[in-house]
Motif scaffolding. Structure first.
Motif, mmCIF file in Angstrom:
data_model
loop_
_atom_site.group_PDB
_atom_site.id
_atom_site.type_symbol
_atom_site.label_atom_id
_atom_site.label_comp_id
_atom_site.label_asym_id
_atom_site.label_seq_id
_atom_site.Cartn_x
_atom_site.Cartn_y
_atom_site.Cartn_z
ATOM 1 N N ALA A 136 -2.597 77.209 58.657
ATOM 2 C CA ALA A 136 -2.113 76.430 57.527
ATOM 3 C C ALA A 136 -1.595 77.356 56.431
ATOM 4 C CB ALA A 136 -3.238 75.547 56.985
ATOM 5 N N GLN A 137 -0.789 76.797 55.565
ATOM 6 C CA GLN A 137 -0.238 77.574 54.457
ATOM 7 C C GLN A 137 -1.339 78.043 53.513
ATOM 8 O OE1 GLN A 137 2.991 75.356 52.643
ATOM 9 N NE2 GLN A 137 3.896 74.883 54.646
ATOM 10 N N ARG A 138 -1.073 79.127 52.825
ATOM 11 C CA ARG A 138 -2.110 79.801 52.053
ATOM 12 C C ARG A 138 -2.688 78.954 50.925
ATOM 13 N NH1 ARG A 138 1.966 83.647 52.821
ATOM 14 N NH2 ARG A 138 1.400 85.358 54.224
ATOM 15 N N TRP A 139 -1.865 78.108 50.324
ATOM 16 C CA TRP A 139 -2.350 77.349 49.173
ATOM 17 C C TRP A 139 -3.474 76.382 49.548
ATOM 18 C CZ3 TRP A 139 -1.888 72.082 49.583
ATOM 19 C CH2 TRP A 139 -0.939 71.581 50.482
ATOM 20 N N ILE A 140 -3.603 76.047 50.814
ATOM 21 C CA ILE A 140 -4.684 75.152 51.240
ATOM 22 C C ILE A 140 -6.036 75.863 51.119
ATOM 23 C CG2 ILE A 140 -5.559 73.756 53.176
ATOM 24 C CD1 ILE A 140 -2.729 73.271 54.012
ATOM 25 N N GLY A 141 -6.001 77.179 50.942
ATOM 26 C CA GLY A 141 -7.226 77.921 50.676
ATOM 27 C C GLY A 141 -7.922 77.478 49.390
ATOM 28 N N ILE A 142 -7.216 76.686 48.562
ATOM 29 C CA ILE A 142 -7.848 76.104 47.372
ATOM 30 C C ILE A 142 -9.070 75.282 47.767
ATOM 31 C CG2 ILE A 142 -7.531 74.392 45.529
ATOM 32 C CD1 ILE A 142 -4.591 75.219 45.411
ATOM 33 N N LEU A 143 -8.991 74.619 48.918
ATOM 34 C CA LEU A 143 -10.072 73.717 49.331
ATOM 35 C C LEU A 143 -11.374 74.472 49.625
ATOM 36 C CD1 LEU A 143 -8.082 71.208 51.584
ATOM 37 C CD2 LEU A 143 -8.574 71.072 49.130
ATOM 38 N N PRO A 144 -11.373 75.450 50.547
ATOM 39 C CA PRO A 144 -12.634 76.178 50.771
ATOM 40 C C PRO A 144 -13.063 76.977 49.551
ATOM 41 C CG PRO A 144 -10.847 77.236 51.968
ATOM 42 C CD PRO A 144 -10.316 75.916 51.474
ATOM 43 N N GLY A 145 -12.105 77.476 48.774
ATOM 44 C CA GLY A 145 -12.465 78.206 47.565
ATOM 45 C C GLY A 145 -13.255 77.333 46.599
ATOM 46 N N THR A 146 -12.826 76.076 46.473
ATOM 47 C CA THR A 146 -13.541 75.138 45.613
ATOM 48 C C THR A 146 -14.933 74.834 46.161
ATOM 49 O OG1 THR A 146 -11.445 74.124 44.954
ATOM 50 C CG2 THR A 146 -13.450 72.858 44.545
#
Length: 306
Positions: free
Chosen positions: A56-66
């Motif tokens: 997946a695109q990098r910005w979806i890393g917002i989810l696990p980061g949160t």
């Protein structure tokens, strides 16, 4: 000897309880924060696996980061159960109040990319143009995060508590308004066929792909909306009020609501539809083979999205 020991231990216990009552206005229960910590850590790990597995695109890393930030917040809350200090309480407050707002950033990004990557869509109004949607909602969420972060840091001081509460309330109210605006925008994009979504191997059709992505965005935004209403009620009620002093309300309207949002992100994982690379379909009109169904000739081959 025993009486001396008891006499020296009693003030320590009273002091610890006094610190808890000073900040929480109640004695926080044990076990619950440890469970929340473990659950959010597992949620973050699952999302990391999904992102890596589906590229997946990098910005979806917002989810696990949160999710990991939430876990850290509950780690600080666990520490406060045993020994409440000013520093631990401030960190707990910030990590449990602010990070969930980042989930809205992921939703804004998803809808903004759908709008940007749908060349056949020519919105008449400026507030539906991809560029405006991206910066408008991003700026509103960043502003809200900053307001809540600044106000949250002031809540623990006796002299700054009222000012901090007012600042947090402004941030939450602004966020609530923009959540409502974003829901209207999302429903508009969902209903308009010219807005297309990348069809992954997990989707049987473009309609299914779009329905899954928009359902994930809409349902999680509603959950965030409900959580913001609770937070507004909490801070409007004031320090020591019924809402602020109800620990069960915190776990129901914050912990569980955010957890349900993460369950939606996992079950309806949108990373399938935002891969790092896209290819032009052999039959663009069909919407099959995991590619965009409309005007795909205008897409760059192997275009990498940040």
């Amino acid at each position: 000897m025993n009486s001396t020991s008891i006499g020296t231990l009693t003030p320590v216990v009273d002091s610890a309880e006094h610190e808890q009552l000073k900040y929480f206005t109640y004695k926080p229960i044990n076990i619950a924060p440890e469970i929340a910590l473990s659950v959010y850590f597992i949620v973050g790990s699952v999302l990391v696996w999904q992102i890596v597995h589906w590229r997946a695109q990098r910005w979806i890393g917002i989810l696990p980061g949160t999710a990991f930030a939430e876990a850290l917040g509950y780690a600080f809350r666990t520490a406060c159960v045993y020994n409440t200090t000013f520093g631990m309480y401030v960190l707990m407050t910030l990590f449990l109040l602010v990070p969930p707002n980042a989930l809205a950033l992921a939703n804004y990004k998803a809808v903004g990319k759908i709008m940007r990557d749908s060349p056949s869509a020519q919105p008449r109004w400026f507030f539906l143009k991809p560029g405006f949607v991206n910066w408008f909602y991003f700026a509103s969420d960043i502003f809200s995060i900053c307001m809540q972060g600044a106000g949250g840091g002031m809540l623990t001081g006796d002299k700054t508590r009222d000012a901090g509460r007012a600042i947090v309330l402004v941030g939450l109210t602004v966020q609530l308004f923009f959540f409502a605006c974003f829901l209207v925008t999302t429903v508009f994009v969902w209903r308009r066929p010219e807005y297309t979504v990348h069809v992954s191997v997990c989707d049987q059709s473009h309609a299914q792909a779009k329905r899954r992505v928009m359902l994930a965005v809409t349902s999680t935004t509603v959950l965030l909306y409900l959580r913001s209403i609770y937070r507004i009620a909490e801070f409007a009620d004031g320090y020591g009020g019924k809402v602020y002093s109800s620990e069960w309300a915190f776990y129901v309207f914050d912990t569980i609501l955010i957890f349900l949002a993460f369950l939606v992100y996992i079950a309806l994982f949108i990373g399938h539809n935002f891969p790092r690379q896209r290819k032009i379909a052999d039959n663009p009109a069909s919407g099959q083979d995991g590619h965009m169904p409309a005007d795909s000739a205008q897409y760059l081959v192997n275009k990498e999205h940040a």
